[in-house]
Design a protein around this motif. Structure first.
Motif, short mmCIF file in Angstrom:
data_model
loop_
_atom_site.label_atom_id
_atom_site.label_comp_id
_atom_site.label_asym_id
_atom_site.label_seq_id
_atom_site.Cartn_x
_atom_site.Cartn_y
_atom_site.Cartn_z
N GLN A 113 0.82 -1.22 0.00
CA GLN A 113 0.00 0.00 0.00
C GLN A 113 0.85 1.27 0.00
N LYS A 114 2.12 1.13 0.45
CA LYS A 114 3.02 2.29 0.44
C LYS A 114 3.77 2.43 -0.88
N GLY A 115 3.48 1.56 -1.84
CA GLY A 115 4.04 1.74 -3.17
C GLY A 115 5.14 0.80 -3.57
N ALA A 116 5.50 -0.18 -2.73
CA ALA A 116 6.53 -1.16 -3.12
C ALA A 116 6.07 -1.93 -4.35
N VAL A 117 6.98 -2.14 -5.29
CA VAL A 117 6.64 -2.85 -6.52
C VAL A 117 6.99 -4.33 -6.44
N GLY A 118 7.62 -4.73 -5.37
CA GLY A 118 7.95 -6.13 -5.13
C GLY A 118 8.34 -6.32 -3.69
N ILE A 119 8.02 -7.49 -3.14
CA ILE A 119 8.34 -7.77 -1.74
C ILE A 119 9.02 -9.12 -1.67
N ILE A 120 10.13 -9.17 -0.94
CA ILE A 120 10.85 -10.43 -0.71
C ILE A 120 10.85 -10.70 0.79
#
Length: 489
Positions: free
Chosen positions: A180-187
């Motif tokens: 929701q804060k704008g990250a385009v990918g999460i690991i």
């Protein structure tokens, strides 16, 4: 004189029967029928009846043949027992590629994809530390790939199927705010709990997501990729100079599923246009990873137990029809997100307003023979006090189960009210209940087989559902929906 005594005898006998609160077809619900039917339905030949496969369709065909043999009339589409619908499946293509610092990662072995997105990324990875520290992070995340370590400290593992649910719980609590804060990918870097759950979780991830047309999982355009790496990648990522290169390719296919729909006409000229709906589901979890030397998830309790109880109830109603008509709907693709019941509630084969009550069952053949419950008996889940009172009265008159209402509370960790096929109907304001004998250690494993069912208990549950249904189907007025009924989610 003999004629008068004969008439008087039958009059007294009828009144005695009426006052006994014993529905006339109760003796037609037989333990031996339940056992025979369940051994057939939960047989290895159906390979676990996974939704969207020929195995599910074969299970549905078996049910339809049972409908025909009992005498239930077709009430699906085009004069058949079937209502087919399309499942849209999205899953990660094996052609997808992954690399950290140009070192390739093998899908499902080195990297798992817990949330899919069609995306081609070549981006630096910002390491944020532990999930426990991210609330204090002030880093601008827009357009960035972020990595963080999983930690079980604030995750409730006292829940069914923790190896299936841990990764989702971590994402919901810690990953969703990053998205929701704008990250385009999460690991996420796996902790010990995630690594131990790796194989079980992958069995779910590999299958991807399913939905019917218009559902949130039909189109994944708003999602960002969520990846899991093993703990040995921590050192590489925490240097804050890692680069993720990935081309995630999402394959989308249409698969068939089906609701099995039949009816028994009512006897009352006016009330026969109204319906009591009995609800179960066909599918289980197919063939998966081996557990205790078996890999077929037979789904005997979940949900064959309910389906054979519905067949037993049908035998009773065929012999002794009620004033209202009875609708038997065994839904497809429940395990994929209640998709069959969502579809039927949106495309009913009878007018939706003519459905006066839904009696749904989910797992009714295990645990202590004296215990059971219904979900939908406590506000805000309760949507008809009149229906609940009928069910309670039926229990008091018959099986006399000790009812565990704690599972119906909004604070219960399982949230089970929202996980079975009564829900789409309840959301429409139709009085609805879910009958269950609750979870057990064999839930969603190959050990949920016909051998492990308590058939005496299953008989008692089938009796309870019949007793309740008989009350509803013969009541002078339909159960009223509670005023201001509104679910908490």
């Amino acid at each position: 004189m003999r004629l008068i005594f004969t008439i008087l005898f039958f009059f007294l006998a009828f009144n005695l029967f009426a006052q006994s609160n014993i529905p006339p077809g109760l003796n037609l619900i037989k333990t031996e029928d339940l056992k025979k039917d369940l051994y057939e339905f939960a047989d290895a030949k159906f390979k676990g009846r996974s939704a969207g496969t020929l195995d599910e369709l074969k299970g549905a065909a078996w049910l339809a043949e049972k409908y025909r043999a009992i005498g239930i009339k077709p009430a699906g589409d085009d004069g058949t027992y079937f209502q087919y619908f399309t499942l849209w499946r999205n899953y990660v293509s094996p052609q997808s590629t992954f690399a950290i610092n140009n070192n390739p990662l093998k899908l499902w072995k080195d990297v798992a994809v817990s949330q899919m997105a069609n995306i081609n990324l070549n981006a630096p990875v910002i390491y944020l530390g532990s999930v426990l520290d991210i609330e204090s992070s002030s880093v601008d995340l827009k357009g960035k790939v972020v990595a963080l370590e999983a930690n079980k400290r604030d995750i409730n593992l006292n829940v069914s199927l923790p190896t299936w649910r841990y990764h989702r719980a971590i994402f919901t609590k810690y990953g969703l705010p990053l998205q929701q804060k704008g990250a385009v990918g999460i690991i996420f870097i796996a902790d010990e709990t995630a690594d131990q759950a790796w194989d079980d979780a992958n069995e779910n991830f590999k299958r991807g997501t399913y939905d019917i047309e218009g559902g949130v999982n039909e189109n994944l355009s708003t999602f960002v990729p969520v990846l899991w790496l093993h703990a040995d990648m921590k050192n590489t990522l925490q240097q804050n100079n890692a680069v993720l290169k990935t081309n995630i390719i999402i394959s989308k296919y249409a698969y068939p599923s089906v609701n099995v729909v039949g009816k028994i006409d009512g006897t009352d000229a006016k009330l026969r246009s109204e319906y009591l709906l009995y609800s179960g589901h066909t599918d289980a979890h197919g063939i998966r990873n081996e557990i205790k030397n078996d890999s077929i998830f037979y789904g005997a309790d979940d949900n064959g137990s309910v389906n054979v109880a519905m067949l037993a109830n049908a035998r009773a109603f065929i012999k002794f029809p009620a004033k209202r008509s009875i609708l038997f709907v065994i839904h497809g693709a429940e395990e994929r997100g209640l998709l069959g019941s969502k579809y039927y509630s949106q495309h009913p084969t009878v007018p939706i307003k003519s459905i006066v009550t839904v009696l749904n069952g989910d797992m009714i053949g295990r645990n202590n023979i004296d215990s059971a419950t219904i979900l939908g008996s406590i506000p805000p889940h309760r949507n008809s006090i009149e229906l609940v009172n009928m069910a309670f009265a039926a229990n008091k008159e018959g099986p006399k189960f000790i009812l565990d209402s704690s599972w119906d509370k909004v604070t219960h960790v399982e949230g089970w009210y929202f996980r079975s096929d009564h829900l789409p109907y309840a959301r429409l304001g139709i009085p609805a209940l879910m009958y269950t004998t609750l979870l057990h250690p064999d839930y969603h494993t190959p050990q949920d087989n016909a051998q492990n069912i308590n058939y005496d208990k299953l008989k008692k549950m089938a009796d309870w559902m019949y007793r309740t249904g008989y009350k509803v189907a013969n009541a002078a007025t339909r159960p009223a929906t509670d005023k201001n009924f509104k679910l908490e989610r």
